[in-house]
Design an enzyme around this catalytic site. Structure first.
Site, short mmCIF file in Angstrom:
data_model
loop_
_atom_site.label_atom_id
_atom_site.label_comp_id
_atom_site.label_asym_id
_atom_site.label_seq_id
_atom_site.Cartn_x
_atom_site.Cartn_y
_atom_site.Cartn_z
N GLU A 1 -0.66 5.10 13.42
CA GLU A 1 -0.40 6.87 12.80
C GLU A 1 -1.06 8.09 14.11
O GLU A 1 -0.22 9.02 13.97
CB GLU A 1 -1.56 7.09 11.64
CG GLU A 1 -0.80 8.06 10.90
CD GLU A 1 -1.24 8.17 9.18
OE1 GLU A 1 -2.30 7.04 9.16
OE2 GLU A 1 -1.30 8.68 8.99
N HIS B 1 -2.51 8.19 5.86
CA HIS B 1 -2.61 6.94 5.03
C HIS B 1 -4.13 6.07 5.76
O HIS B 1 -4.65 5.34 5.46
CB HIS B 1 -1.36 5.74 6.01
CG HIS B 1 -1.54 3.99 5.47
ND1 HIS B 1 -1.70 4.21 3.53
CD2 HIS B 1 -2.27 3.53 5.86
CE1 HIS B 1 -2.06 2.98 4.30
NE2 HIS B 1 -2.43 2.05 4.47
N LYS C 1 -9.73 7.59 2.94
CA LYS C 1 -9.95 6.91 2.25
C LYS C 1 -11.70 6.49 2.88
O LYS C 1 -12.01 5.18 3.01
CB LYS C 1 -8.75 5.47 3.30
CG LYS C 1 -7.41 5.76 2.78
CD LYS C 1 -7.09 4.47 3.35
CE LYS C 1 -5.33 4.86 2.16
NZ LYS C 1 -4.43 5.54 2.21
N HIS D 1 -9.45 1.45 0.11
CA HIS D 1 -8.39 1.44 0.19
C HIS D 1 -8.10 0.89 -0.89
O HIS D 1 -8.44 -0.17 -0.91
CB HIS D 1 -7.61 0.73 1.63
CG HIS D 1 -6.21 0.56 1.75
ND1 HIS D 1 -5.60 1.51 0.91
CD2 HIS D 1 -5.59 0.19 2.49
CE1 HIS D 1 -4.43 1.19 0.85
NE2 HIS D 1 -4.33 0.63 1.76
N CYS E 1 1.00 -1.19 0.04
CA CYS E 1 0.07 -0.29 -0.07
C CYS E 1 0.68 1.14 -0.04
O CYS E 1 0.21 2.29 -0.20
CB CYS E 1 -1.14 -0.23 1.53
SG CYS E 1 -2.20 -1.83 1.06
N PHE F 1 2.02 -3.00 4.35
CA PHE F 1 2.03 -4.28 5.06
C PHE F 1 4.08 -4.74 4.16
O PHE F 1 4.59 -4.38 3.25
CB PHE F 1 1.17 -5.94 4.02
CG PHE F 1 0.28 -5.51 4.61
CD1 PHE F 1 -0.26 -4.95 5.76
CD2 PHE F 1 -0.36 -6.77 4.24
CE1 PHE F 1 -1.20 -5.07 6.83
CE2 PHE F 1 -2.25 -7.08 4.07
CZ PHE F 1 -1.98 -6.05 5.57
#
Length: 419
Positions: free
Chosen positions: A319, A308, A340, A345, A168, A404
């Protein structure tokens, strides 16, 4: 030693295909209005075995208007998203493929997964009909670098041609790589971004098996709820976004309109868990810190962070923790938003799509809302632009993308100031 100062890099073109619209005007107007692009999955049939039945599918999109029929047949959906976004960005930038030195023009467009639709359908056909019926276009369609290759062909880009694949964080890494290539003098103009088309049985099933996805199937538009205490995972979506980056004097000579300036890029690795973020957000904190140092920007100059913000319990907490620790008292004076909440996402495309948002926020002095943020979680005492867009000056905007594998990327965009 090279005593030259780094060259300034500006954004001169934007393009996007998303579940909120097939182009930039459609995306931006939907974001500012707070409209969700999440709905029930139509890409493949589902029954009661499926715990997740929602996604952010791109609908009402006509790639045939941009890509010739036979060419389109040789592309996976993710590649077509990216190519259509690149065509819009080129048109927006006024880029002429026949003008200038093509070896100074390049491309950096990535994908987190690549041609997974081609892989899944190809494997099914192999099992059903045997190896002699495999399409000769299978490999060119599934390659994670297929979009970068096709964009280079479309626009005669003979300079740097690369593709990132960092889950991502892919789109963020691609833009950062393009930024550095121009800044160092290796290129004058780059197409950069990300694209993804992973609303497939294997991907939905696999992310669901990890308990990463929201199961709010009965209320799709309420499912993606970053920073809200009732969030239960992210919503998988698809799309692509490409921006045209250009060395400042190169853009001026062309008479190109300038959206914003790219000021900094920071990247780190968690070196911890393959799929879970560092709970303290240490890697995220350092990515933002390095990006701001690269930009020469002080903490109190930042007005907006396009977070994010995936709507996962662990990711959002890490975050928020990172932002509060890095920015201190200024954390409560800036806006931390997650678009998002509306797009879902888009994995490897997210960094491209959300960089577009940060750029337009800096240009327009408008910050899109974080919808469904009805009750921020305990300790999440920041301004999330909850449920309503904000009109306020945006001098500096950050875009965070994490992936990831422990990938953390932060990009710094500034309102363009000539001179």
């Amino acid at each position: 030693m090279n005593p030259r100062a780094p060259r300034r890099v500006v954004v001169t073109g934007l393009g996007a295909v998303t579940n909120l619209g097939p182009d930039i005007p459609g995306l931006w107007s939907a974001l500012v209005a707070g409209r969700s692009g999440i709905d029930t999955i139509t890409a493949f049939p589902q029954d009661d075995q499926w715990t997740v039945r929602i996604a952010g599918e791109v609908r009402g999109w006509n790639p045939g208007a941009v890509i010739e029929h036979n060419e389109l047949k040789r592309m996976d959906r993710f590649c077509a998203f990216g190519l259509c976004a690149a065509v819009e960005a080129a048109r927006d930038a006024g880029f002429d493929p026949n003008s200038g030195d093509p070896y100074r023009h390049g491309v950096a467009i990535g994908s987190g997964i690549g041609g997974i639709i081609t892989i899944e359908t190809g494997h099914t056909k192999l099992l059903e009909t045997g190896p002699r019926r495999i399409s000769p276009f299978t490999v060119p369609k599934l390659m994670v670098n297929a979009c970068a290759g096709n964009v280079s062909i479309r626009f005669n880009l003979r300079g740097a041609n690369t593709s990132t694949a960092t889950a991502c964080a892919t789109g963020g890494h691609a833009i950062g790589a393009a930024f550095h290539l121009i800044q160092r003098g290796n290129a004058d103009l780059m197409f950069a971004g990300g694209c993804e088309a992973a609303v497939t049985p294997l991907c939905i099933g696999s992310f669901a098996a990890m308990k990463a996805l929201s199961t709010r199937n009965d209320a799709p538009t309420k499912a993606s709820r970053p920073f809200d205490r009732d969030r239960d995972g992210f919503v998988l979506s698809e799309g692509g976004a490409v921006i045209v980056l250009e060395e400042l004097e190169h853009a001026r000579k062309r008479g190109a309109a300038i959206y914003a300036e790219v000021l900094g890029f920071g990247a780190t690795g968690d070196a911890g868990h393959i799929a879970a973020p560092d709970e303290q957000g240490e890697g995220a904190l350092h990515a933002m810190k390095f990006a701001l140092q690269d930009a020469g920007v002080n903490l109190d100059q930042v007005d907006y962070i396009n977070a994010h913000g995936t709507s996962t319990p662990l990711g959002d907490a890490a975050e928020v923790n990172a932002i509060k620790r890095l920015f201190g008292s200024h954390a409560k004076k800036l806006v931390v938003g997650s678009t998002k909440s509306m797009t879902g996402h888009a994995l490897g495309a997210a960094g491209g799509i959300e960089s577009v948002v940060a750029i337009l926020a800096a240009r327009n002095d408008v910050i899109p809302p974080t919808i469904n943020c009805d009750n921020p979680d305990e300790g999440f005492d920041l301004d999330f632009a909850a449920n309503h867009a904000q009109e306020r000056p945006v001098r500096i905007a950050l875009n965070n993308t994490f992936g990831f594998g422990g990938h953390n990327v932060c990009l710094v965009f500034g309102k363009y100031v000539g001179g």
